[in-house]
Design a protein around this motif. Sequence first.
Motif, PDB file in Angstrom:
ATOM      1  N   MET A 118      -6.689  13.167 -16.115  1.00 57.91           N
ATOM      2  CA  MET A 118      -7.380  14.098 -17.532  1.00 57.91           C
ATOM      3  C   MET A 118      -6.614  14.680 -18.206  1.00 57.91           C
ATOM      4  SD  MET A 118     -10.415  15.539 -17.388  1.00 57.91           S
ATOM      5  CE  MET A 118     -10.453  16.950 -15.964  1.00 57.91           C
ATOM      6  N   PHE A 119      -5.155  15.407 -17.391  1.00 56.62           N
ATOM      7  CA  PHE A 119      -4.638  16.672 -17.904  1.00 56.62           C
ATOM      8  C   PHE A 119      -3.225  16.048 -17.948  1.00 56.62           C
ATOM      9  CE2 PHE A 119      -7.233  19.670 -15.810  1.00 56.62           C
ATOM     10  CZ  PHE A 119      -8.065  19.587 -16.558  1.00 56.62           C
ATOM     11  N   SER A 120      -3.071  14.677 -17.993  1.00 53.31           N
ATOM     12  CA  SER A 120      -1.884  13.908 -18.707  1.00 53.31           C
ATOM     13  C   SER A 120      -2.079  12.919 -19.863  1.00 53.31           C
ATOM     14  CB  SER A 120      -1.770  13.061 -17.864  1.00 53.31           C
ATOM     15  OG  SER A 120      -0.913  14.131 -16.687  1.00 53.31           O
ATOM     16  N   ARG A 121      -3.427  13.298 -19.992  1.00 48.48           N
ATOM     17  CA  ARG A 121      -3.787  11.591 -20.752  1.00 48.48           C
ATOM     18  C   ARG A 121      -4.965  12.360 -21.650  1.00 48.48           C
ATOM     19  NH1 ARG A 121      -4.719   5.715 -17.902  1.00 48.48           N
ATOM     20  NH2 ARG A 121      -5.900   5.888 -19.639  1.00 48.48           N
ATOM     21  N   ALA A 122      -4.734  12.019 -23.122  1.00 48.97           N
ATOM     22  CA  ALA A 122      -6.368  13.083 -23.874  1.00 48.97           C
ATOM     23  C   ALA A 122      -6.768  11.924 -23.437  1.00 48.97           C
ATOM     24  CB  ALA A 122      -5.429  12.920 -25.807  1.00 48.97           C
ATOM     25  N   ASP A 123      -7.122  10.913 -23.838  1.00 52.49           N
ATOM     26  CA  ASP A 123      -8.030   9.216 -24.127  1.00 52.49           C
ATOM     27  C   ASP A 123      -9.176   9.764 -23.052  1.00 52.49           C
ATOM     28  OD1 ASP A 123      -5.873   8.581 -22.366  1.00 52.49           O
ATOM     29  OD2 ASP A 123      -7.087   6.945 -22.681  1.00 52.49           O
ATOM     30  N   GLN A 139      -9.448  13.006 -20.762  1.00 53.87           N
ATOM     31  CA  GLN A 139     -10.241  13.889 -21.226  1.00 53.87           C
ATOM     32  C   GLN A 139     -11.403  13.824 -22.558  1.00 53.87           C
ATOM     33  OE1 GLN A 139      -7.821  17.474 -22.915  1.00 53.87           O
ATOM     34  NE2 GLN A 139      -7.300  17.562 -20.503  1.00 53.87           N
ATOM     35  N   ALA A 140     -11.131  13.049 -23.281  1.00 49.02           N
ATOM     36  CA  ALA A 140     -12.026  12.306 -24.162  1.00 49.02           C
ATOM     37  C   ALA A 140     -13.722  11.741 -22.967  1.00 49.02           C
ATOM     38  CB  ALA A 140     -11.829  11.555 -24.975  1.00 49.02           C
ATOM     39  N   HIS A 141     -13.160  11.134 -22.535  1.00 48.37           N
ATOM     40  CA  HIS A 141     -13.864  10.267 -21.777  1.00 48.37           C
ATOM     41  C   HIS A 141     -15.142  11.256 -20.871  1.00 48.37           C
ATOM     42  CE1 HIS A 141     -14.725   6.478 -19.174  1.00 48.37           C
ATOM     43  NE2 HIS A 141     -15.818   6.863 -19.594  1.00 48.37           N
ATOM     44  N   PHE A 142     -14.263  12.353 -20.618  1.00 47.87           N
ATOM     45  CA  PHE A 142     -14.340  13.880 -19.819  1.00 47.87           C
ATOM     46  C   PHE A 142     -16.008  14.112 -20.522  1.00 47.87           C
ATOM     47  CE2 PHE A 142     -15.025  18.291 -18.711  1.00 47.87           C
ATOM     48  CZ  PHE A 142     -14.841  18.109 -17.327  1.00 47.87           C
ATOM     49  N   ILE A 143     -15.078  14.541 -21.528  1.00 49.99           N
ATOM     50  CA  ILE A 143     -16.229  14.748 -23.034  1.00 49.99           C
ATOM     51  C   ILE A 143     -17.966  14.268 -23.010  1.00 49.99           C
ATOM     52  CG2 ILE A 143     -17.272  16.050 -24.987  1.00 49.99           C
ATOM     53  CD1 ILE A 143     -13.962  16.744 -25.457  1.00 49.99           C
ATOM     54  N   ARG A 144     -17.400  12.609 -22.492  1.00 47.05           N
ATOM     55  CA  ARG A 144     -18.676  11.529 -23.359  1.00 47.05           C
ATOM     56  C   ARG A 144     -19.216  11.481 -22.110  1.00 47.05           C
ATOM     57  NH1 ARG A 144     -14.465   8.822 -25.071  1.00 47.05           N
ATOM     58  NH2 ARG A 144     -14.580   7.074 -23.483  1.00 47.05           N
ATOM     59  N   TRP A 163     -19.605  14.435 -20.087  1.00 45.94           N
ATOM     60  CA  TRP A 163     -21.137  15.380 -19.788  1.00 45.94           C
ATOM     61  C   TRP A 163     -21.675  15.256 -21.087  1.00 45.94           C
ATOM     62  CZ3 TRP A 163     -22.651  18.677 -16.054  1.00 45.94           C
ATOM     63  CH2 TRP A 163     -21.801  18.788 -15.871  1.00 45.94           C
ATOM     64  N   GLN A 164     -21.592  14.844 -22.177  1.00 44.28           N
ATOM     65  CA  GLN A 164     -22.238  14.256 -23.205  1.00 44.28           C
ATOM     66  C   GLN A 164     -24.024  13.585 -22.622  1.00 44.28           C
ATOM     67  OE1 GLN A 164     -20.137  12.457 -26.358  1.00 44.28           O
ATOM     68  NE2 GLN A 164     -20.476  15.228 -27.205  1.00 44.28           N
ATOM     69  N   ALA A 165     -23.494  12.988 -21.475  1.00 44.93           N
ATOM     70  CA  ALA A 165     -23.999  11.351 -20.911  1.00 44.93           C
ATOM     71  C   ALA A 165     -25.306  12.497 -19.569  1.00 44.93           C
ATOM     72  CB  ALA A 165     -23.880  10.512 -20.110  1.00 44.93           C
ATOM     73  N   ILE A 166     -24.915  13.294 -18.887  1.00 46.20           N
ATOM     74  CA  ILE A 166     -25.051  13.693 -18.282  1.00 46.20           C
ATOM     75  C   ILE A 166     -26.400  14.891 -18.792  1.00 46.20           C
ATOM     76  CG2 ILE A 166     -24.811  15.760 -15.999  1.00 46.20           C
ATOM     77  CD1 ILE A 166     -22.086  14.289 -15.703  1.00 46.20           C
ATOM     78  N   ALA A 167     -25.329  15.729 -19.978  1.00 44.76           N
ATOM     79  CA  ALA A 167     -26.926  16.817 -20.728  1.00 44.76           C
ATOM     80  C   ALA A 167     -27.827  15.482 -21.337  1.00 44.76           C
ATOM     81  CB  ALA A 167     -25.814  16.897 -21.622  1.00 44.76           C
ATOM     82  N   THR A 168     -27.543  14.579 -21.436  1.00 44.76           N
ATOM     83  CA  THR A 168     -28.613  13.697 -22.075  1.00 44.76           C
ATOM     84  C   THR A 168     -29.368  13.493 -21.248  1.00 44.76           C
ATOM     85  OG1 THR A 168     -27.871  12.429 -23.942  1.00 44.76           O
ATOM     86  CG2 THR A 168     -29.410  11.955 -23.846  1.00 44.76           C
ATOM     87  N   ARG A 169     -28.831  13.388 -20.398  1.00 51.10           N
ATOM     88  CA  ARG A 169     -30.177  12.134 -19.274  1.00 51.10           C
ATOM     89  C   ARG A 169     -30.550  14.046 -18.392  1.00 51.10           C
ATOM     90  NH1 ARG A 169     -28.594   7.271 -16.131  1.00 51.10           N
ATOM     91  NH2 ARG A 169     -29.785   6.700 -14.540  1.00 51.10           N
ATOM     92  N   TYR A 170     -30.224  14.805 -17.945  1.00 57.96           N
ATOM     93  CA  TYR A 170     -30.178  15.987 -17.328  1.00 57.96           C
ATOM     94  C   TYR A 170     -30.771  17.758 -18.208  1.00 57.96           C
ATOM     95  CZ  TYR A 170     -29.011  12.599 -13.346  1.00 57.96           C
ATOM     96  OH  TYR A 170     -29.255  11.330 -12.948  1.00 57.96           O
ATOM     97  N   ASP A 175     -14.201  22.384 -25.320  1.00 57.18           N
ATOM     98  CA  ASP A 175     -14.352  21.790 -26.268  1.00 57.18           C
ATOM     99  C   ASP A 175     -16.004  21.117 -25.575  1.00 57.18           C
ATOM    100  OD1 ASP A 175     -12.613  21.539 -28.187  1.00 57.18           O
ATOM    101  OD2 ASP A 175     -11.532  19.963 -27.633  1.00 57.18           O
ATOM    102  N   THR A 176     -15.678  20.798 -24.009  1.00 54.91           N
ATOM    103  CA  THR A 176     -17.098  20.027 -23.504  1.00 54.91           C
ATOM    104  C   THR A 176     -18.275  20.858 -23.689  1.00 54.91           C
ATOM    105  OG1 THR A 176     -15.003  19.314 -22.023  1.00 54.91           O
ATOM    106  CG2 THR A 176     -17.484  19.009 -21.129  1.00 54.91           C
ATOM    107  N   VAL A 177     -18.093  22.697 -23.405  1.00 57.42           N
ATOM    108  CA  VAL A 177     -19.871  23.156 -23.325  1.00 57.42           C
ATOM    109  C   VAL A 177     -19.704  22.917 -24.459  1.00 57.42           C
ATOM    110  CG1 VAL A 177     -20.344  25.816 -23.536  1.00 57.42           C
ATOM    111  CG2 VAL A 177     -18.677  25.029 -21.831  1.00 57.42           C
ATOM    112  N   ALA A 178     -19.332  23.136 -26.095  1.00 58.02           N
ATOM    113  CA  ALA A 178     -19.526  22.346 -27.162  1.00 58.02           C
ATOM    114  C   ALA A 178     -20.631  21.177 -27.451  1.00 58.02           C
ATOM    115  CB  ALA A 178     -18.540  23.088 -28.544  1.00 58.02           C
TER     116      ALA A 178
END
Length: 399
Positions: free
Chosen positions: A123-128, A130-135, A137-144, A179-182
Amino acid sequence: MNRLNALATNLLNILLLLLGTCAIASSTPTDRGFQAQLGAITAENLDELKNNWNINVIRVPIGDDLRMDGLEGADYDVMMENLYTTLDARLPLLAERGIKLVFCLYSPPGGFYTREAPSHYAMFSRADLQAHFIRTWQAIATRYGSNPAVAAFDLANEPALRNSLLGSGVKDWSGLVVDTVAAIRAIAPTKPIIIRTIYGDPTKLNRLPILDDANIQYSYNSYLYHNYQHSGVYTPALSASRPSDGAILKKTRTILAPFFFKVYKAAQGKKVVNKLYPPKIVVGEAAVSACAREPGSFLNGLLTALETDESARGAALRDRTLNRWKKARRRNRRLPKPVFGANDFKLDVQHIGYAVHAYAEFYAWDPRYSCNAEGKFYLSPTETEQTIVLKGFFSRNAR
């Protein structure tokens, strides 16, 4: 017989050290426990950890090391969903025993681009990715995010970034953290979030961004003496001498003081609110191999360093310097104000928690294991010196 006598002497010394430590160290941490794999979270193990070890937190790496590399898209999401389902079944076991869980994302989308040192996440070579990494964490935050059994979100175990492989238009770890924290905060406004250094390296702590968020914790893995701590794993067993307690404390403070100074300057400059000083520091992995020499004594010295808080004395010394300047300034109005540096913040270094690596995982790190004269690990039939030390520190947790 000589080996048994030596072991008995070492154990006695450890007990004496613990008694002394309890008398002089300030117990600033409130969270003390183990790192353990998701599969190790069973009712039997949790009863043992709660009743016989008195831990109050367990750090759990969530991921699949064998499958993660190259896994992305829907296939990655399926892997994570299966892990969430397993975790969902284990969380009630933790809640029943009052043990908090730190959710640590072990497998980012794409896994490792290369594991050859220095390793590098895809993910430090591909921006897509990184976007998936953020998504993710959004799923984890929603669930837990509202689950009280999940005490904190640990963004990544040991973020792996080789600068030469950083992709064009791809953010480095600091940028991705912001970005992920936000994204998490839009879902879980107050859940503690743990930000670990690149590779878990404590010397890289000062590179982390300072976020104006009272529920951010900054973290590193405490491998201050890599060759010694990895004895019998990456280096020969029983080969390296144990660092002294004084050396461990001094090294810990020397490495972390620049970060405390950085946060202090940010608070004084109103870049963050003053209540964010001192920063909240947690150790993700405090570890020593059973085949290190005197592993119990090392653990005692390491955890004593993590438990020690002399910040009041540090602040008093700075105040004394300023007061002397104020008095001298009455006679010389041009006398410049004292300028503090990182060295003036060594006594401020303190921690709010730590997890010991590890329970029921790789035998080298499991404190129930010992090492024989040939440098072979074995499950000890009696309490090891590491166990005695750890139970002494874990006894400080509220019951």
